[in-house]
Scaffold this active site. Sequence first.
Site, PDB file in Angstrom:
ATOM      1  N   GLY A 127      23.692   2.050  -7.628  1.00 39.59           N
ATOM      2  CA  GLY A 127      24.000   3.409  -7.202  1.00 39.59           C
ATOM      3  C   GLY A 127      25.186   3.465  -6.257  1.00 39.59           C
ATOM      4  O   GLY A 127      25.747   4.522  -5.998  1.00 39.59           O
ATOM      5  N   ASP A 162      13.457  -4.839  -7.537  1.00 41.10           N
ATOM      6  CA  ASP A 162      14.871  -4.634  -7.869  1.00 41.10           C
ATOM      7  C   ASP A 162      15.773  -5.427  -6.931  1.00 41.10           C
ATOM      8  O   ASP A 162      16.981  -5.536  -7.178  1.00 41.10           O
ATOM      9  CB  ASP A 162      15.240  -3.142  -7.810  1.00 41.10           C
ATOM     10  CG  ASP A 162      14.793  -2.485  -6.519  1.00 41.10           C
ATOM     11  OD1 ASP A 162      13.593  -2.539  -6.216  1.00 41.10           O
ATOM     12  OD2 ASP A 162      15.644  -1.942  -5.790  1.00 41.10           O
ATOM     13  N   ASP A 215      20.533  -8.585  -1.825  1.00 44.60           N
ATOM     14  CA  ASP A 215      20.358  -7.243  -1.243  1.00 44.60           C
ATOM     15  C   ASP A 215      19.785  -7.268   0.169  1.00 44.60           C
ATOM     16  O   ASP A 215      18.585  -7.068   0.389  1.00 44.60           O
ATOM     17  CB  ASP A 215      19.484  -6.362  -2.152  1.00 44.60           C
ATOM     18  CG  ASP A 215      20.299  -5.745  -3.275  1.00 44.60           C
ATOM     19  OD1 ASP A 215      21.438  -6.203  -3.497  1.00 44.60           O
ATOM     20  OD2 ASP A 215      19.816  -4.805  -3.921  1.00 44.60           O
TER      21      ASP A 215
HETATM   22  P1  AMP Z   1      18.517  -0.850  -1.761  1.00 47.06           P
HETATM   23  O1  AMP Z   1      17.221  -0.555  -1.073  1.00 47.06           O
HETATM   24  O2  AMP Z   1      19.726  -0.757  -0.892  1.00 47.06           O
HETATM   25  O3  AMP Z   1      18.475  -2.122  -2.509  1.00 47.06           O
HETATM   26  O4  AMP Z   1      18.725   0.347  -2.833  1.00 47.06           O
HETATM   27  C1  AMP Z   1      17.742   0.833  -3.712  1.00 47.06           C
HETATM   28  C2  AMP Z   1      18.404   1.718  -4.752  1.00 47.06           C
HETATM   29  O5  AMP Z   1      19.065   2.827  -4.143  1.00 47.06           O
HETATM   30  C3  AMP Z   1      19.456   1.030  -5.605  1.00 47.06           C
HETATM   31  O6  AMP Z   1      19.393   1.565  -6.910  1.00 47.06           O
HETATM   32  C4  AMP Z   1      20.735   1.381  -4.897  1.00 47.06           C
HETATM   33  O7  AMP Z   1      21.849   1.321  -5.739  1.00 47.06           O
HETATM   34  C5  AMP Z   1      20.457   2.818  -4.455  1.00 47.06           C
HETATM   35  N1  AMP Z   1      21.218   3.203  -3.256  1.00 47.06           N
HETATM   36  C6  AMP Z   1      21.049   2.754  -1.982  1.00 47.06           C
HETATM   37  N2  AMP Z   1      21.922   3.350  -1.147  1.00 47.06           N
HETATM   38  C7  AMP Z   1      22.665   4.187  -1.901  1.00 47.06           C
HETATM   39  C8  AMP Z   1      23.734   5.102  -1.622  1.00 47.06           C
HETATM   40  N3  AMP Z   1      24.220   5.246  -0.385  1.00 47.06           N
HETATM   41  N4  AMP Z   1      24.250   5.800  -2.646  1.00 47.06           N
HETATM   42  C9  AMP Z   1      23.767   5.675  -3.892  1.00 47.06           C
HETATM   43  N5  AMP Z   1      22.771   4.852  -4.215  1.00 47.06           N
HETATM   44  C10 AMP Z   1      22.213   4.113  -3.251  1.00 47.06           C
HETATM   45 MG    MG Z   2      18.774  -3.135  -3.905  1.00 47.38          MG
END
Ligand code: AMP
Ligand code: MG
Length: 484
Positions: free
Chosen positions: A89, A249, A259
Amino acid sequence: MSALAFDNSYTRLPDALWRRQAPSPLRHPRLVDLNQSLIAELGLDAAWWSSPEALQGLAGHGVWPGADPVAMKYGGHQFGVWNPELGDGRGLLLGEIIDSRQRRWDLHLKGSGSTPFSRMGDGRAVLRSSIREYLAGEALHALGIPTTRALALVGSDEPVRREQMETGATLLRVAESHVRFGHFEWLFHSGHGDLLPVLADYVIARHYPDCLPLKNRYEAFFIQVVERTARLMADWQRVGFAHGVMNTDNFSITGQTLDFGPYGFLETYDPYHICNHSDHNGRYAWYLQPSVGLWNLNALAHALSPLIPIPALKDALARYEPALIAHYDAGMRARLGLATVESEDRVLVQDWLQLLQAAGADLSRRFRSLADTTLTVQIDFAEADWGEHAAQARAWLQRYQARAGRENIDENTRQQRLRAANPAYVLRNYLAEIAIKAAEQGDNTPLRTLLTVLQNPFEERPEWAAYAGEAPAWGRCLSISCSS
Ligand code: AMP
Ligand code: MG
């Protein structure tokens, strides 16, 4: 001309697994840091990485020749709940490069703008969290733990709203693979079961080639994923690393740490530590990490069930605990300087950790301090070192002295072994905080120095003395925001 030899195998997979997406340019980008050690390890062209062309690609101002940016599609179990909506994302797989030793690496640009999977997010990463990710990757790597790493960090004027206004950054991440447990889960749960063998064959050919000729290659592959994940969890427990968001994920199919969010390294030894303030139930508390690793493997096993018979999946999962314990035991014996194996070693380690917990001791410093003087001196000075826990400490030190004696090495050798296995410098939150605050003001020197220290954690140097101590009062209870 880009100095990078791209060969993008992931985009040759069916397009259900990705969406082509151009990065969005960052406003007024500036190079914050290049990871010269990684550039050298991969045999890349250091001069090119300092060039304007490299910076443009790092900041999303265009795409390097040969790169083919895509957002990967995956799902995941977030805090135990299935979410099919995930995917890159706020990052893009730029492509894969082949290094000077013919190894293939994913280049992933994090913070490069929104994608079809951004949901409500802005597609950006802030400088603060990008620095934290960079630091953690280097710290784990130097401790011998499989991890993704940052190759370059770019800051900007781009305003990004989190709890407060911050600025946007991009991080170029290098990984063996960005395929996650959640890739397989998404295919299984979202009506793409026909693609499971396609993705599995791809991962096997690229990362588990010894399984390729086998008749039961999917089973052999899963066994190796189980074992690599077990070893990774043992490694995290060995050094006191708390990941914070162990959703499926965020679990790599190759067993690399992936991550980094609100992670932390234990300072005071507290097994019940929860580093993510949003983790209200403590699902990912530090002491639970090994069992979460197994939970995630169960979720992956479920997704692979069309490819592998259930009894074989169960047999593979049964290998997790023995693999984890064996790797953990070996790692902890090394931390005590023990090269031979005795049946009581595990109890010796457990009692040591119990002592650290009772005394509220600093995990890393207490391990390192076992090499400060001879054990006889430490036993004599137990009162000074351990206060009200002196009796317990003296009893343990005497047992350890007897055990170390059976290694048939002299004190000098024991101390050397300990210094090679126990870092003098660890990534403490307050050190990261100092580097972040300075970089936010445009001074990248504290970050650079901290990276150098963390890349050489066993090598004590007088000029790095300030990095070895425990956190000052202000740095003890920093709240790490999960927004990144
Ligand atoms: P994370 O917990 O950072 O691994 O993210 C979980 C999900 O949310 C993943 O699909 C990321 O790509 C999406 N994500 C996290 N932060 C953002 C953001 N600022 N903009 C868009 N997608 C995000
Ligand atoms: Mg992630």
